[in-house]
Each structure stands twice: as C-alpha cells, then as structure tokens.
Design an enzyme around this catalytic site. Structure first.
Site, short mmCIF file in Angstrom:
data_model
loop_
_atom_site.label_atom_id
_atom_site.label_comp_id
_atom_site.label_asym_id
_atom_site.label_seq_id
_atom_site.Cartn_x
_atom_site.Cartn_y
_atom_site.Cartn_z
N LYS A 1 -8.94 -2.73 -7.08
CA LYS A 1 -9.29 -1.46 -7.20
C LYS A 1 -8.16 -0.57 -7.39
O LYS A 1 -8.24 0.47 -8.31
CB LYS A 1 -10.36 -1.11 -6.40
CG LYS A 1 -10.12 -1.06 -4.89
CD LYS A 1 -11.20 -0.59 -4.14
CE LYS A 1 -11.00 -1.14 -2.76
NZ LYS A 1 -10.96 -2.46 -2.52
N LYS B 1 0.99 -1.22 -0.10
CA LYS B 1 0.04 -0.03 0.01
C LYS B 1 0.83 1.39 0.21
O LYS B 1 0.63 2.19 -0.57
CB LYS B 1 -0.91 -0.07 1.13
CG LYS B 1 -2.17 -0.88 1.02
CD LYS B 1 -3.19 -1.08 2.22
CE LYS B 1 -4.32 -1.98 2.06
NZ LYS B 1 -4.86 -2.31 3.30
N LYS C 1 -3.12 -9.21 -10.47
CA LYS C 1 -4.20 -9.45 -9.49
C LYS C 1 -5.52 -8.40 -9.69
O LYS C 1 -5.09 -7.11 -10.06
CB LYS C 1 -3.62 -9.16 -7.96
CG LYS C 1 -4.88 -9.44 -7.04
CD LYS C 1 -4.27 -9.03 -5.70
CE LYS C 1 -5.46 -8.22 -4.99
NZ LYS C 1 -5.51 -7.76 -3.65
P1 ADP Z 1 -8.86 -4.57 -3.47
O1 ADP Z 1 -7.44 -5.45 -3.79
O2 ADP Z 1 -9.58 -4.31 -4.70
O3 ADP Z 1 -8.45 -3.29 -2.44
P2 ADP Z 1 -9.48 -5.75 -0.90
O4 ADP Z 1 -8.09 -5.64 -0.59
O5 ADP Z 1 -10.59 -4.67 -0.43
O6 ADP Z 1 -9.39 -5.56 -2.58
O7 ADP Z 1 -10.16 -7.15 -0.68
C1 ADP Z 1 -11.30 -7.55 -0.11
C2 ADP Z 1 -11.34 -9.11 -0.27
O8 ADP Z 1 -11.36 -9.61 -1.49
C3 ADP Z 1 -10.16 -9.78 0.63
O9 ADP Z 1 -10.51 -11.03 1.29
C4 ADP Z 1 -9.18 -9.98 -0.42
O10 ADP Z 1 -8.57 -11.27 -0.33
C5 ADP Z 1 -10.14 -10.50 -1.47
N1 ADP Z 1 -9.82 -10.24 -2.76
C6 ADP Z 1 -9.55 -8.85 -3.59
N2 ADP Z 1 -8.96 -9.20 -4.68
C7 ADP Z 1 -8.90 -10.31 -4.91
C8 ADP Z 1 -8.66 -11.12 -6.21
N3 ADP Z 1 -7.92 -10.50 -7.27
N4 ADP Z 1 -8.76 -12.36 -5.99
C9 ADP Z 1 -9.16 -13.19 -5.08
N5 ADP Z 1 -9.35 -12.38 -3.88
C10 ADP Z 1 -9.53 -10.96 -3.83
#
Ligand code: ADP
Ligand code: TRP
Length: 325
Positions: free
Chosen positions: A197, A115, A194
């Site tokens: 957002k 981050k 991956k």
């Molecule tokens: P982002 O990466 O979009 O900010 P978050 O960190 O808010 O997403 O993730 C929220 C949940 O979704 C977590 O449990 C995370 O492991 C899962 N998650 C996020 N992106 C993925 C992905 N590309 N594949 C599988 N799980 C994901």
C-alpha cells in the site's frame, strides 16, 4: 515438553484494505492452515498505532480488516480470531523481551529502515515494533507463523530472543518457524515492485470490479509488439495470472506468450476474468457478513477471551522464571 497440536499464529495490521499481496502472502496460507492445527489470527491494532493516530480511522480499519478476513474464509469455529489489544499481556512480555534485546538486533531490521526511508516518523514504537511482534508470537507458544517474505526477519528476531530467554532463564519459550510459501513470497504490484500500500501499486480484494479491471489494464509491461515472442517469466501480468489459474491454464498461457501473436492486452483480459471469478464468492460472503456487524464484534470478543487465557498462562510462567511475583 508434552506433544501438543501444531499452533499456528499470524497477525495483520489494520492499516488499509487488504490487497493481493496480503491475501496470497499471508491471508490465504493462514486460512488453509486453520485446518491443520490450533490457529490464532489477530488484527494487529497495537502495531497500527505506530502509523495511525486517528481513533475513528483505527476503529473503522480494524472492523473492516476483520470483515475482509472472515469474508476470505477465516473460520472462527476453527481459528481463534481476535484483536491484539484485547490481550494487553503482550505489551508486558514485549517489555521483558526488550531487556534481552541488544540495540543492534533492532537496528538491523530492514522493515524499520524501509519505513523511515519512505517518510514515516520514526517513533520509538516503530523501532521496537519487532519486540511486540516477538511477544505476539511467543505468548501463544506458537510453532509456525505464516507471513510474506518481508516479515521473515521479524520471525528471526523472535527466534533469537526466545533462544536468549531460554539460555538465561531455562527452557521455556517455543522457538517458532516462519512459514513462507515460495510461490507467493512476494506478489508483484502494478509496477512490478513488491505490491504494497505504500507504493500505490495494489489491487485490493474488495474494491469494485470496475476499479480492479482498470488497474489490471494499467499493469506495466514491456514494449514487445503483438507479433513478438514474449517471456512469460518476465511479465507482471503473467506473475499475477499464475496466482489464480490451474497448472494447465498456466502452461497454455505461457505457450501463447512464447509463440508470439498475443498482445499484453489479451493477457490482461484473461487475468481480469480469473480475478473476478476468484473473488466473486468472497464478495457475496462479505455482503452477508457486513449486514451483521454485531456478529463480527462477538467473534472478536470471544476470540480475545480465549487468546487471553493462554497469554496469561505464558506470562505467569515467564514472570516466575525471571523472578517477578
Ligand atoms: P503492506 O506492504 O501493503 O503495508 P503489510 O506490511 O501490512 O503490507 O503486510 C501484511 C502481510 O501481508 C504480511 O504478512 C506481509 O508479509 C504480507 N504481504 C504484504 N505485501 C506482500 C506481497 N507483495 N507479497 C507477499 N506478501 C505480502
Ligand atoms: N508485522 C506484521 C505485518 O506488518 C503484523 C504482525 C504483528 C504479525 N504481530 C505479528 C505477523 C505476529 C505475524 C505474527 O504484517
């Protein structure tokens, strides 16, 4: 400890609209698990404060995430669904855990480093984020935590802290297990990284069908011509198709890839059809739910009350173990 039903817990930050990665990595497994034990799912709004400093945005995001999760099938009759901030006891447990956490344990966390590398301001809350997450998990005596792969390390930190606590103060905290589904551990985004957002490579669950279609058409593929044989296992379109299709359909499409004669445009069309059909019923449910925001608020308040009772009990137990009144 007496046998008790499996307790399942997970949370999601209200930092945007959920995308396919969130859905297949966390929301869908969580929804399936609500049948298997006592499920506790929450909107991690305390955590979201590490990146959102706008009260309207935080409030709106939290409401929308609750709506979206319910639309996807979270059933408040089966799972306790609540806002993290309705259980302020977790912040007290996070403080207690912080006194057991060597700095190095947090310094090693990839999520923090990622981050910061992406330009987020490293406030102290962002650094101590895993401690609050550990408190979330431990305060409900959770056994399993369904999450995507990127959260695995945080559950490991939680296990480490619980073990330290038990060693020092006596067996008390449940050691949780992360539950990561191999097939959906990392859902790829439009560019093959991956889906996240912060990479601007997402397909969101409830953006318009036209927008979703446009994004599907933008998925990055290699330059093999239409006639050429293609490797399905190296293709982002295929990786996403697998999430929606039945095993026979997956095999059929894989065979068409290998045979050559099918362009990526055709595969994208098939993916888009699957995706639209899959989310259609959820869109309909979302519309119904959105017409009654009071009902969603009631669900969260009731969930918060139930969660808080349990959190209070755990915290009292912990306080007495460590020598607080
Ligand atoms: P982002 O990466 O979009 O900010 P978050 O960190 O808010 O997403 O993730 C929220 C949940 O979704 C977590 O449990 C995370 O492991 C899962 N998650 C996020 N992106 C993925 C992905 N590309 N594949 C599988 N799980 C994901
Ligand atoms: N850190 C998780 C994420 O970014 C959200 C979260 C907070 C969580 N507390 C939790 C997930 C407890 C599982 C259990 O996605």
């Amino acid at each position: 400890m007496a046998e008790r039903p499996l307790r399942i817990l997970s949370g999601i930050q209200p930092t945007g609209s959920p995308h396919l990665g969130n859905y297949f990595g966390m929301m869908k497994p969580a929804i399936e698990l609500q049948e298997k034990g006592e499920a506790f799912y929450f909107i991690a709004d305390f955590h979201a404060l590490t990146s959102i400093q706008d009260r309207t945005l935080l409030r709106e995001n939290s409401k929308r995430m609750a709506l979206d999760f319910l639309a996807c099938g979270l059933d408040p009759e089966k799972a306790v669904f609540f806002r993290q901030s309705d259980v302020p006891e977790v912040t007290e447990l996070a403080w207690i855990l912080s006194t057991l956490a060597p700095l190095g344990l947090l310094e090693r966390c990839h999520s923090y480093k990622d981050k910061v590398a992406k330009g987020m301001t490293p406030n102290t809350g962002l650094f101590t984020y895993p401690l609050l997450m550990a408190a979330d998990i431990l305060i409900y005596d959770s056994h399993v935590v369904p999450v995507g792969k990127d959260q695995k390390q945080h559950v490991e930190v939680t296990r480490d802290l619980a073990q330290r606590f038990n060693r020092i103060f006596g067996e008390s905290l449940v050691i949780p297990e992360p539950l990561i589904r191999e097939d959906t551990a990392v859902v790829p985004g439009l560019d093959g990284q991956k889906m996240s957002k912060s990479y601007d490579n997402t397909i969101m669950l409830f953006e318009s069908p036209a927008q979703q279609r446009k994004k599907v058409m933008r998925i990055v593929t290699d330059s093999t011509p239409v006639e050429g044989a293609k490797d399905p296992d190296k293709c982002n379109v295929f990786a996403l198709y697998k999430l929606f299709a039945e095993p026979v359909e997956i095999e059929e499409l894989a065979a068409r890839y290998r045979a050559g004669g099918m362009g990526y445009g055709e595969a994208k069309k098939l993916l888009n059809e699957k995706l639209q059909r899959y989310f259609e019923p959820m869109r309909a449910r979302r519309e119904e739910l959105a017409a009654n925001p009071k009902q969603i608020e009631d669900i969260l308040e009731e969930g918060g009350r139930r969660a808080r009772l349990i959190a209070r009990r755990t915290l009292d137990r912990v306080r007495s173990q460590i020598g607080l009144a």
